[in-house]
Design an enzyme around this catalytic site. Structure first.
Site, PDB file in Angstrom:
ATOM      1  N   ARG A   1      -0.087  16.785  19.921  1.00  0.00           N
ATOM      2  CA  ARG A   1       1.360  16.556  20.007  1.00  0.00           C
ATOM      3  C   ARG A   1       1.692  15.466  21.014  1.00  0.00           C
ATOM      4  O   ARG A   1       2.721  14.813  20.911  1.00  0.00           O
ATOM      5  CB  ARG A   1       2.073  17.849  20.412  1.00  0.00           C
ATOM      6  CG  ARG A   1       2.105  18.873  19.305  1.00  0.00           C
ATOM      7  CD  ARG A   1       2.664  20.183  19.803  1.00  0.00           C
ATOM      8  NE  ARG A   1       1.840  20.723  20.879  1.00  0.00           N
ATOM      9  CZ  ARG A   1       1.992  21.926  21.429  1.00  0.00           C
ATOM     10  NH1 ARG A   1       2.959  22.714  21.015  1.00  0.00           N
ATOM     11  NH2 ARG A   1       1.196  22.346  22.382  1.00  0.00           N
TER      12      ARG A   1
ATOM     13  N   HIS B   1       7.038  -6.164  -2.922  1.00  0.00           N
ATOM     14  CA  HIS B   1       5.945  -5.377  -2.326  1.00  0.00           C
ATOM     15  C   HIS B   1       5.340  -6.149  -1.159  1.00  0.00           C
ATOM     16  O   HIS B   1       5.605  -7.328  -0.984  1.00  0.00           O
ATOM     17  CB  HIS B   1       4.864  -5.110  -3.377  1.00  0.00           C
ATOM     18  CG  HIS B   1       5.226  -4.014  -4.320  1.00  0.00           C
ATOM     19  ND1 HIS B   1       4.444  -2.903  -4.507  1.00  0.00           N
ATOM     20  CD2 HIS B   1       6.300  -3.852  -5.128  1.00  0.00           C
ATOM     21  CE1 HIS B   1       5.014  -2.119  -5.394  1.00  0.00           C
ATOM     22  NE2 HIS B   1       6.143  -2.659  -5.792  1.00  0.00           N
ATOM     23  N   GLY B   2       4.510  -5.468  -0.394  1.00  0.00           N
ATOM     24  CA  GLY B   2       3.809  -6.145   0.701  1.00  0.00           C
ATOM     25  C   GLY B   2       4.764  -6.823   1.657  1.00  0.00           C
ATOM     26  O   GLY B   2       4.545  -7.946   2.079  1.00  0.00           O
TER      27      GLY B   2
ATOM     28  N   ASP C   1       4.590   5.383  -5.760  1.00  0.00           N
ATOM     29  CA  ASP C   1       4.250   3.970  -5.593  1.00  0.00           C
ATOM     30  C   ASP C   1       2.968   3.669  -6.385  1.00  0.00           C
ATOM     31  O   ASP C   1       2.005   4.426  -6.316  1.00  0.00           O
ATOM     32  CB  ASP C   1       4.026   3.727  -4.086  1.00  0.00           C
ATOM     33  CG  ASP C   1       3.906   2.270  -3.731  1.00  0.00           C
ATOM     34  OD1 ASP C   1       4.395   1.425  -4.495  1.00  0.00           O
ATOM     35  OD2 ASP C   1       3.334   1.978  -2.656  1.00  0.00           O
ATOM     36  N   HIS C   2       2.970   2.585  -7.146  1.00  0.00           N
ATOM     37  CA  HIS C   2       1.787   2.151  -7.902  1.00  0.00           C
ATOM     38  C   HIS C   2       1.156   3.241  -8.760  1.00  0.00           C
ATOM     39  O   HIS C   2      -0.057   3.484  -8.664  1.00  0.00           O
ATOM     40  CB  HIS C   2       0.723   1.550  -6.967  1.00  0.00           C
ATOM     41  CG  HIS C   2       1.097   0.188  -6.466  1.00  0.00           C
ATOM     42  ND1 HIS C   2       1.013  -0.941  -7.243  1.00  0.00           N
ATOM     43  CD2 HIS C   2       1.593  -0.209  -5.273  1.00  0.00           C
ATOM     44  CE1 HIS C   2       1.437  -1.978  -6.531  1.00  0.00           C
ATOM     45  NE2 HIS C   2       1.811  -1.555  -5.341  1.00  0.00           N
TER      46      HIS C   2
ATOM     47  N   LYS D   1      -1.778 -11.010   5.269  1.00  0.00           N
ATOM     48  CA  LYS D   1      -1.129 -11.552   4.078  1.00  0.00           C
ATOM     49  C   LYS D   1      -1.321 -13.067   3.957  1.00  0.00           C
ATOM     50  O   LYS D   1      -1.407 -13.595   2.869  1.00  0.00           O
ATOM     51  CB  LYS D   1       0.368 -11.238   4.099  1.00  0.00           C
ATOM     52  CG  LYS D   1       0.649  -9.740   4.147  1.00  0.00           C
ATOM     53  CD  LYS D   1       2.137  -9.499   4.178  1.00  0.00           C
ATOM     54  CE  LYS D   1       2.478  -8.068   4.556  1.00  0.00           C
ATOM     55  NZ  LYS D   1       1.898  -7.068   3.651  1.00  0.00           N
TER      56      LYS D   1
ATOM     57  N   SER E   1       1.934   6.912  -2.478  1.00  0.00           N
ATOM     58  CA  SER E   1       0.979   6.285  -3.389  1.00  0.00           C
ATOM     59  C   SER E   1       0.079   7.371  -3.968  1.00  0.00           C
ATOM     60  O   SER E   1       0.086   8.509  -3.509  1.00  0.00           O
ATOM     61  CB  SER E   1       0.137   5.264  -2.639  1.00  0.00           C
ATOM     62  OG  SER E   1      -0.645   5.935  -1.671  1.00  0.00           O
TER      63      SER E   1
ATOM     64  N   ARG F   1       2.024   1.725   9.779  1.00  0.00           N
ATOM     65  CA  ARG F   1       0.660   2.052  10.194  1.00  0.00           C
ATOM     66  C   ARG F   1       0.351   1.434  11.560  1.00  0.00           C
ATOM     67  O   ARG F   1      -0.273   2.054  12.416  1.00  0.00           O
ATOM     68  CB  ARG F   1      -0.341   1.499   9.179  1.00  0.00           C
ATOM     69  CG  ARG F   1      -0.224   2.137   7.810  1.00  0.00           C
ATOM     70  CD  ARG F   1      -1.217   1.509   6.852  1.00  0.00           C
ATOM     71  NE  ARG F   1      -1.132   2.132   5.534  1.00  0.00           N
ATOM     72  CZ  ARG F   1      -2.055   2.034   4.588  1.00  0.00           C
ATOM     73  NH1 ARG F   1      -3.146   1.321   4.814  1.00  0.00           N
ATOM     74  NH2 ARG F   1      -1.902   2.627   3.431  1.00  0.00           N
TER      75      ARG F   1
HETATM   76 ZN   LIG Z   1       2.671  -2.373  -3.660  1.00  0.00          ZN
END
Ligand SMILES: [Zn+2]
Length: 338
Positions: free
Chosen positions: A293, A223-224, A83-84, A196, A50, A272
């Protein structure tokens, strides 16, 4: 194997009937994990960044990390995708960096000085104008373009809007014809981020089938599309996180969307979450640990496992050797003939 144009990768996926995951990256461990998953499952791969990722990595680091990924994965066709992209200028920068595909998100006007979360939607005509400009520029270099029709809600860096406007299938045909986009993001009710839905998600599946009829040769993008699995959210919360009521798109819904005509599936949030869960676990269980590490390593392993499973779920696994990637020069010639 050289980099692959996105147009070709998604054409192949459309003909055979599977989805290709597009995974967002910001650092070395993420890139390594995703490439490892692609190599293990023999999957074609879209690595995407992004505008936020480009800023975070100061461009040059990301460029070289991606180049390392390509060099290390000679048997995997890889698309490097922006992206975007908010405007032509950023798309040009990405193309100059060596990206083989860019998204121009013409559905939202990012350029106004609007507070986060309030970016206004663009009109259909303005979206076509902004998108066509990028298509003309990118295709002249053989680079693929993704557009967006309708808007996605939710929180993802640089993609904030408070409104969700579902794509109107009646506009899909005209949009694809007039802009010449290779791929189109459809707004079917998903949104960015970990929150969402409040209840079970309701996605406008008919909208995909309807759009597929109207633009049979354009790739469609969802997306999403993180699933935000409950086990993963529980794991984060168990080790001190605070993610109440996070919810995403179940794998079965993604598989149905693929059957109806989606080829590219954007996944960011799940990656994430799995990284955060792994790092929190080390911190909670071994408070004396301070070698990065020792927690980035487990995070990388957990991410590779998660992505490999997605590649199997999306049907991408086993298709890496189906075709030889075309060069951008070949793509340029193909676009010129149209
Ligand atoms: Zn998106």
């Amino acid at each position: 194997m050289p980099l692959c144009p996105m147009r070709q990768m998604l054409d192949e996926a459309r003909k055979v009937g599977y989805g290709v995951g597009a995974y967002n990256v910001n650092n070395m461990e993420q890139i390594q994990a995703i490439c490892q998953a692609a190599s293990e499952t023999k999957s074609p791969l879209i690595i995407q960044a992004s505008r936020g990722a480009l800023e975070y990595t100061n461009l040059i680091y990301l460029k070289h990390l991606m180049a390392a990924a390509v060099e290390e994965s000679p048997d995997i066709p890889i698309v490097l995708h922006l992206d975007h992209g908010p405007n032509l200028k950023i798309c040009k920068e990405a193309i100059a960096l060596g990206f083989t595909s860019v998204m121009i998100d013409g559905s939202i006007d990012y350029d106004k000085k609007t507070p986060e979360g309030k970016h206004p939607a663009r009109s259909f005509e303005d979206n076509i104008r902004v998108t066509k400009e990028v298509v003309d520029f990118a295709h002249a270099s053989g680079v693929s373009v993704e557009g967006e029709l309708g808007t996605l809600g939710g929180i993802e860096e640089e993609t904030h809007t408070d409104k969700v406007l579902l794509t109107d299938p009646a506009q899909v045909e005209e949009f694809c014809k007039r802009t010449g986009v290779d791929a189109l993001a459809l707004a079917i009710g998903t949104s960015h981020g970990a929150y969402k839905f409040k209840h079970e998600p309701v996605l406008a599946m008919e909208l995909i089938s309807e759009s597929r009829k109207r633009a049979p040769e354009t790739a469609f993008v969802m997306h999403g599309s993180s699933s935000v699995p409950k086990e993963l959210v529980d794991e984060v919360n168990k080790y001190g996180g605070k993610l109440p009521g996070a919810m995403g798109v179940p794998i079965s819904s993604i598989q149905e969307a693929v059957r109806r005509g989606i080829q590219k599936i954007n996944v960011d949030t799940d990656g994430r979450l799995v990284v955060t869960a792994a790092i929190r676990k080390v911190f909670a269980e071994k408070p004396g640990e301070f070698d990065p590490r020792k927690y980035l390593g487990p995070a990388r392993d957990a991410l590779a496992k998660l992505i490999a499973q997605k590649m199997r779920d999306f049907g991408t696994a086993g298709h890496a050797a189906d075709y030889e990637p075309k060069s951008l020069a070949e793509m340029k010639t193909l676009y010129a003939k149209k």
